[in-house]
Design a protein around this motif. Sequence first.
Motif, PDB file in Angstrom:
ATOM      1  N   ASP A  63       0.537  15.266   6.903  1.00 52.00           N
ATOM      2  CA  ASP A  63      -0.914  15.155   6.751  1.00 52.00           C
ATOM      3  C   ASP A  63      -1.730  16.184   5.981  1.00 52.00           C
ATOM      4  OD1 ASP A  63      -0.821  12.682   8.447  1.00 52.00           O
ATOM      5  OD2 ASP A  63      -1.099  13.970  10.512  1.00 52.00           O
ATOM      6  N   HIS A  97      -3.675  13.763  -1.276  1.00 52.65           N
ATOM      7  CA  HIS A  97      -3.519  12.557  -2.017  1.00 52.65           C
ATOM      8  C   HIS A  97      -5.018  12.287  -2.800  1.00 52.65           C
ATOM      9  CE1 HIS A  97      -3.311   8.241  -2.968  1.00 52.65           C
ATOM     10  NE2 HIS A  97      -2.087   8.494  -2.923  1.00 52.65           N
ATOM     11  N   ARG A 143      -6.322  11.337   7.387  1.00 54.82           N
ATOM     12  CA  ARG A 143      -6.556  11.654   5.913  1.00 54.82           C
ATOM     13  C   ARG A 143      -8.028  11.359   5.625  1.00 54.82           C
ATOM     14  NH1 ARG A 143      -3.308  13.231   2.298  1.00 54.82           N
ATOM     15  NH2 ARG A 143      -1.189  13.640   3.204  1.00 54.82           N
ATOM     16  N   THR A 166       0.992  -1.180   0.033  1.00 55.75           N
ATOM     17  CA  THR A 166       0.036   0.059   0.101  1.00 55.75           C
ATOM     18  C   THR A 166       0.787   1.192   0.117  1.00 55.75           C
ATOM     19  OG1 THR A 166      -1.783  -1.119   1.194  1.00 55.75           O
ATOM     20  CG2 THR A 166      -1.809   1.170   1.064  1.00 55.75           C
ATOM     21  N   GLY A 167       1.876   1.613   0.886  1.00 53.07           N
ATOM     22  CA  GLY A 167       2.713   2.569   1.102  1.00 53.07           C
ATOM     23  C   GLY A 167       3.350   3.077  -0.471  1.00 53.07           C
ATOM     24  N   THR A 179       3.360   9.054  -3.163  1.00 47.48           N
ATOM     25  CA  THR A 179       2.694   7.677  -2.683  1.00 47.48           C
ATOM     26  C   THR A 179       2.265   8.059  -1.241  1.00 47.48           C
ATOM     27  OG1 THR A 179       4.701   6.849  -1.797  1.00 47.48           O
ATOM     28  CG2 THR A 179       4.008   6.153  -4.335  1.00 47.48           C
ATOM     29  N   PHE A 180       1.454   7.232  -0.680  1.00 41.55           N
ATOM     30  CA  PHE A 180       1.316   7.178   0.813  1.00 41.55           C
ATOM     31  C   PHE A 180       2.762   7.066   1.363  1.00 41.55           C
ATOM     32  CE2 PHE A 180      -2.652   5.188  -0.371  1.00 41.55           C
ATOM     33  CZ  PHE A 180      -3.659   6.610  -0.180  1.00 41.55           C
ATOM     34  N   HIS A 187       4.592   9.837   4.557  1.00 38.29           N
ATOM     35  CA  HIS A 187       4.562   9.277   5.721  1.00 38.29           C
ATOM     36  C   HIS A 187       4.301  10.487   6.876  1.00 38.29           C
ATOM     37  CE1 HIS A 187       6.021   6.091   8.528  1.00 38.29           C
ATOM     38  NE2 HIS A 187       6.531   7.016   9.022  1.00 38.29           N
ATOM     39  N   LEU A 233      -3.313   6.910   7.791  1.00 39.08           N
ATOM     40  CA  LEU A 233      -4.538   7.250   6.787  1.00 39.08           C
ATOM     41  C   LEU A 233      -5.455   7.736   7.307  1.00 39.08           C
ATOM     42  CD1 LEU A 233      -3.500   4.446   4.020  1.00 39.08           C
ATOM     43  CD2 LEU A 233      -2.719   6.824   4.165  1.00 39.08           C
ATOM     44  N   ASP A 263      -7.678  10.612  -0.498  1.00 34.32           N
ATOM     45  CA  ASP A 263      -8.191  11.123   0.642  1.00 34.32           C
ATOM     46  C   ASP A 263      -9.566  10.928   0.719  1.00 34.32           C
ATOM     47  OD1 ASP A 263      -5.670  11.794   1.386  1.00 34.32           O
ATOM     48  OD2 ASP A 263      -5.662  14.165   1.136  1.00 34.32           O
ATOM     49  N   LEU A 289       0.278   2.493   9.352  1.00 28.50           N
ATOM     50  CA  LEU A 289      -0.439   2.891   8.085  1.00 28.50           C
ATOM     51  C   LEU A 289      -1.919   3.259   8.470  1.00 28.50           C
ATOM     52  CD1 LEU A 289       0.150   3.524   5.108  1.00 28.50           C
ATOM     53  CD2 LEU A 289      -1.236   1.390   4.704  1.00 28.50           C
TER      54      LEU A 289
END
Length: 124
Positions: free
Chosen positions: A56, A60, A83, A17-18, A48-49, A53, A80, A63, A76
């Motif tokens: 915030d 993205h 967001r 995912t990251g 990317t996510f 890191h 997330l 979101d 994660l």
Amino acid sequence: MKFALVSDDFRTITGKTGRARKFLVYEATQDREPTLIEKLEVSQNQPTFHDLHDDDITPHPLDDYILITGEAGVGLQERLSRRGITVYITSQTDPLKAIYGVIEGNIPTLEPSPHREDGSCMNH
């Protein structure tokens, strides 16, 4: 509800995912069947996510979505959630079955991947 599914092949749910850049994007509700809205590929000049890191604030494209993935690291989900993203880590690889699982509250879930002592994810 808006769903984003990590999908390296645009057919099945995959992990990482990251650093993911490919997502299947669906809309669905309890009263409306899932509809594929787009096959989103985050461009190389977008973060990317993992790149976000400790950020915030930078937007993205996903979101406020429900995110379904096959693998995600510890922390994660919390990052997330700031967001507005709800994360489901699952063994289910079929996108429609996973979306129905979320809607019906019976999606099979997995634990996040552990991190190494240096703080990086073991699966990266």
